[in-house]
Design an enzyme around this catalytic site. Structure first.
Site, PDB file in Angstrom:
ATOM      1  N   HIS A  50       0.862  -1.179   0.000  1.00  0.00           N
ATOM      2  CA  HIS A  50       0.000   0.000   0.000  1.00  0.00           C
ATOM      3  C   HIS A  50       0.901   1.233   0.000  1.00  0.00           C
ATOM      4  CE1 HIS A  50      -3.805  -2.011   1.901  1.00  0.00           C
ATOM      5  NE2 HIS A  50      -3.285  -2.735   0.921  1.00  0.00           N
ATOM      6  N   GLU A  52       0.972   3.844   1.829  1.00  0.00           N
ATOM      7  CA  GLU A  52       1.463   4.219   3.154  1.00  0.00           C
ATOM      8  C   GLU A  52       2.630   3.336   3.589  1.00  0.00           C
ATOM      9  OE1 GLU A  52      -3.150   4.400   3.559  1.00  0.00           O
ATOM     10  OE2 GLU A  52      -1.670   3.363   2.316  1.00  0.00           O
ATOM     11  N   CYS A  80      -6.097   1.795   5.960  1.00  0.00           N
ATOM     12  CA  CYS A  80      -6.691   0.541   6.426  1.00  0.00           C
ATOM     13  C   CYS A  80      -6.056   0.155   7.767  1.00  0.00           C
ATOM     14  CB  CYS A  80      -6.456  -0.560   5.384  1.00  0.00           C
ATOM     15  SG  CYS A  80      -4.727  -1.087   5.263  1.00  0.00           S
TER      16      CYS A  80
END
Length: 146
Positions: A50, A52, A80
Site C-alpha cells: 500500500h 502508506e 486501512c
C-alpha cells in the site's frame, strides 16, 4: 517544496495509470518530502504494498531509523488497519488524509485503530483534505473496471 497533498495525488494518479487502486502517500519532515509512493500491490505481487507502507519503509531507510519522529504522512485515502498499525509503530507525528473509506478505513471507520487501548502511539489526525478529489479519482478508477 511541492504541497505534500499534491504530491500524494501525483502518486495516486501514477498508480491509476499502472492499473493500481489510485492511492498515493507522502512523508514529510522539516518541510522536505522524504518519501513518496503510490499503491503497488499488483506490480510487486505484494498485498502489503500500500502507498502508506511503501512510504513508511522508504522514509525509515532514508532516516536510518524505524521511528519517524517529527514526520507527517499525507495520503489520499483513509488508511486501512494494516497501514494504521504501521503508522502507529513508526510513531508518525501527524496523519493527513483526503477521502474517508467506510468499507476499508480503520481510522474513522471499522476498528478505529488509534482509539484502541492497545494502540501505543496515535498521531494527530486531520481528515477531509481534498476529499472530493480523491473520491472522484476512486470512482473513475472503479467505473473503468466495471
Amino acid at each position: 517544496m511541492t504541497d505534500p497533498m499534491s504530491a500524494a495525488f501525483e502518486e495516486a494518479e501514477a498508480a491509476f495509470a499502472r492499473g493500481e487502486v489510485p492511492v498515493g502517500a507522502v512523508i514529510v519532515r522539516d518541510g522536505a518530502i522524504l518519501a513518496r509512493a503510490g499503491n503497488r500491490t499488483l506490480a510487486d505481487d505484494d498485498p502489503t504494498a500500500h502507498a502508506e507502507m511503501l512510504t513508511i519503509r522508504a522514509a525509515a531507510r532514508a532516516l536510518g531509523s524505524q521511528r519517524l519522529a517529527g514526520c507527517d504522512l499525507y495520503v489520499t485515502l483513509e488508511p486501512c488497519a494494516m497501514c494504521a498499525a504501521a503508522i502507529s509503530f513508526a510513531r508518525v507525528r501527524r496523519l493527513y488524509f483526503a477521502a474517508l473509506d467506510p468499507k476499508g478505513g480503520a481510522v474513522e471507520h471499522g476498528p478505529r485503530f488509534f482509539a484502541q487501548p492497545t494502540c501505543h502511539h496515535a498521531p494527530e489526525v486531520y481528515e477531509g483534505l481534498r476529499a472530493s478529489q480523491s473520491a472522484d479519482l476512486l470512482r473513475r478508477f472503479f467505473a473503468e473496471r466495471r
